[in-house]
Design a protein around this motif. Structure first.
Motif, mmCIF file in Angstrom:
data_model
loop_
_atom_site.group_PDB
_atom_site.id
_atom_site.type_symbol
_atom_site.label_atom_id
_atom_site.label_comp_id
_atom_site.label_asym_id
_atom_site.label_seq_id
_atom_site.Cartn_x
_atom_site.Cartn_y
_atom_site.Cartn_z
ATOM 1 N N LYS A 149 81.163 -0.900 49.544
ATOM 2 C CA LYS A 149 80.322 -1.024 49.414
ATOM 3 C C LYS A 149 79.925 -1.301 47.352
ATOM 4 N N GLN A 176 82.661 -1.437 45.597
ATOM 5 C CA GLN A 176 83.759 -2.171 45.513
ATOM 6 C C GLN A 176 82.770 -4.301 44.845
ATOM 7 N N GLU A 177 82.487 -4.018 46.079
ATOM 8 C CA GLU A 177 81.137 -4.950 46.552
ATOM 9 C C GLU A 177 80.681 -5.588 44.938
ATOM 10 N N ALA A 178 79.523 -3.783 44.751
ATOM 11 C CA ALA A 178 78.417 -3.914 43.322
ATOM 12 C C ALA A 178 79.556 -4.538 42.199
ATOM 13 N N GLU A 186 82.336 -6.003 41.945
ATOM 14 C CA GLU A 186 82.720 -7.052 42.293
ATOM 15 C C GLU A 186 81.332 -8.524 42.102
ATOM 16 N N LYS A 187 80.119 -8.001 42.148
ATOM 17 C CA LYS A 187 78.840 -8.650 42.206
ATOM 18 C C LYS A 187 78.854 -8.654 40.491
ATOM 19 N N ALA A 188 78.736 -7.259 39.831
ATOM 20 C CA ALA A 188 77.750 -7.434 38.863
ATOM 21 C C ALA A 188 79.229 -8.156 37.692
ATOM 22 N N ARG A 189 80.587 -7.620 38.235
ATOM 23 C CA ARG A 189 81.367 -9.193 37.551
ATOM 24 C C ARG A 189 81.345 -10.022 37.029
ATOM 25 N N ASN A 190 80.938 -10.438 38.575
ATOM 26 C CA ASN A 190 80.539 -12.191 38.752
ATOM 27 C C ASN A 190 79.731 -12.412 38.158
ATOM 28 N N GLU A 191 78.378 -11.690 37.990
ATOM 29 C CA GLU A 191 77.102 -12.451 37.722
ATOM 30 C C GLU A 191 77.506 -12.341 36.484
ATOM 31 N N GLU A 192 78.448 -11.710 35.808
ATOM 32 C CA GLU A 192 78.743 -11.009 33.863
ATOM 33 C C GLU A 192 79.434 -12.214 33.745
ATOM 34 N N THR A 194 75.152 0.475 36.472
ATOM 35 C CA THR A 194 76.078 1.575 37.129
ATOM 36 C C THR A 194 77.260 2.434 36.526
#
Length: 340
Positions: free
Chosen positions: A14, A16-18, A20-26, A175
């Motif tokens: 979870k 790692q997914e958070a 990765e989600k923040a990195r994808n949003e950035e 974060t």
């Protein structure tokens, strides 16, 4: 199953997914910003091309008209309407050389024409210089506007980048706080789970020590389908009565097996005696048949011998009869005399 390890893996997944989600949003925000910048640059390039094309078209429309060209009289669509009759006077400038009406340099309006043409060329030159100055001024003004617009775009892009940096720092701080709270919650949850697991282990140990499994209670192996059936994983063995009943049953089975073996041996002996008698009867019958065949063959041989002897006698008789019927020498002599 190691539940703690699985829970740890799920929580790490979870986190790692958070991240990765923040990195994808950035990355998505950066891509959106790049797209905005590209759209602005493309729009600016289109405006520049549009302004250049507009200036060129205006220059061609104002300074490059077809009627202002030197060869316009050769391509004038109204030339036939403007044309005059074939000849007006002897000094008509439209008369060709072949008509011998006019020669080069002998026209009366040469001076006025040259003066008019020079004046016209001067006016054209002045007008072109003026238009060129205006065009250069417009181009300079457009360049100044373009520089101001580009500076404004760059300033706007810098402000947007600063906002993104602030948002990124805010996201990183949030974060970190979230991870810190998650770590504290995870430690507390592990502590509670460890205490609960220890309590469950103690309860399980006490239940096993006091249960029927370790106490080896024979009643726990009785099945719910009947007393004659047992549960195999709980069965602790048979009692003395059951063992005694099994031994009695085995003894009876041994005696019954001995009786059956004796009966089988008696039946086999009877069958062997009957087979021997049958074999003897067949042997006697075969000998009798062989004796009859020998006697029949002997009688047939005697009969064949008699028939052969009779056939030989008959052949001898037939030969004698044949020799007795042949003509003699007297018969041939008589036959010769008659012929003469």
């Amino acid at each position: 199953v190691d539940k703690d390890a699985l829970d740890t893996q799920v929580k790490e997944r979870k986190i790692q997914e958070a991240a990765e989600k923040a990195r994808n949003e950035e990355l998505a925000n950066e891509m959106k910003q790049n797209d905005k910048i590209m759209c602005l640059l493309e729009e600016r390039h289109k405006n520049d091309i549009r302004n250049i094309n507009k200036a060129v078209s205006e220059f061609q429309k104002n300074l490059q008209k077809p009627e202002l060209r030197r060869e316009f009289d050769l391509n004038d669509p109204q030339a036939l309407k403007k044309d005059k009759p074939a000849r007006v006077s002897d000094n008509d400038p439209r008369c060709t050389v072949s008509g011998l009406q006019k020669f080069l340099g002998e026209d009366l309006n040469y001076d006025q024409r040259m003066k008019f043409q020079k004046e016209q060329l001067r006016e054209w030159s002045l007008q072109q210089q003026k238009d060129l100055k205006n065009a250069l001024a417009d181009q300079k003004f457009a360049g100044d506007l373009h520089d101001k617009y580009r500076i404004a775009l760059d300033q706007k892009a810098m402000e947007q980048q600063q906002k993104e940096e602030e948002n990124r720092r805010a996201v990183c701080a949030a974060t970190k706080d979230f991870n810190r709270s998650q770590a504290a919650e995870l430690a507390e949850k592990k502590k509670v789970e460890k205490y609960q697991k220890m309590k469950d282990d103690m309860n399980e140990i006490s239940s096993l020590l006091q249960g029927d499994l370790l106490s080896e209670n024979p009643d726990q192996a009785i099945s719910s389908f009947g007393t004659h059936r047992v549960i195999t994983d709980r069965w602790k063995g048979m009692n003395q009565d059951q063992l005694r009943a099994i031994r009695d049953t085995q003894q009876k089975q041994v005696l019954e097996k001995l009786r059956q073996n004796q009966e089988e041996r008696r039946v086999d002996a009877e069958w062997d005696r009957q087979r021997i008698q049958t074999a003897r009867a067949q042997l006697v019958l075969e000998r009798h048949l062989q004796r009859q065949n020998r006697e029949r063959r002997r009688a047939l041989d005697n009969m064949n011998a008699d028939l052969s002897q009779e056939q030989k006698s008959k052949n001898v008789y037939l030969k004698e009869e044949e020799y007795s019927n042949y003509p003699t020498d007297e018969y041939f002599a008589q036959f010769n005399t008659t012929s003469r």
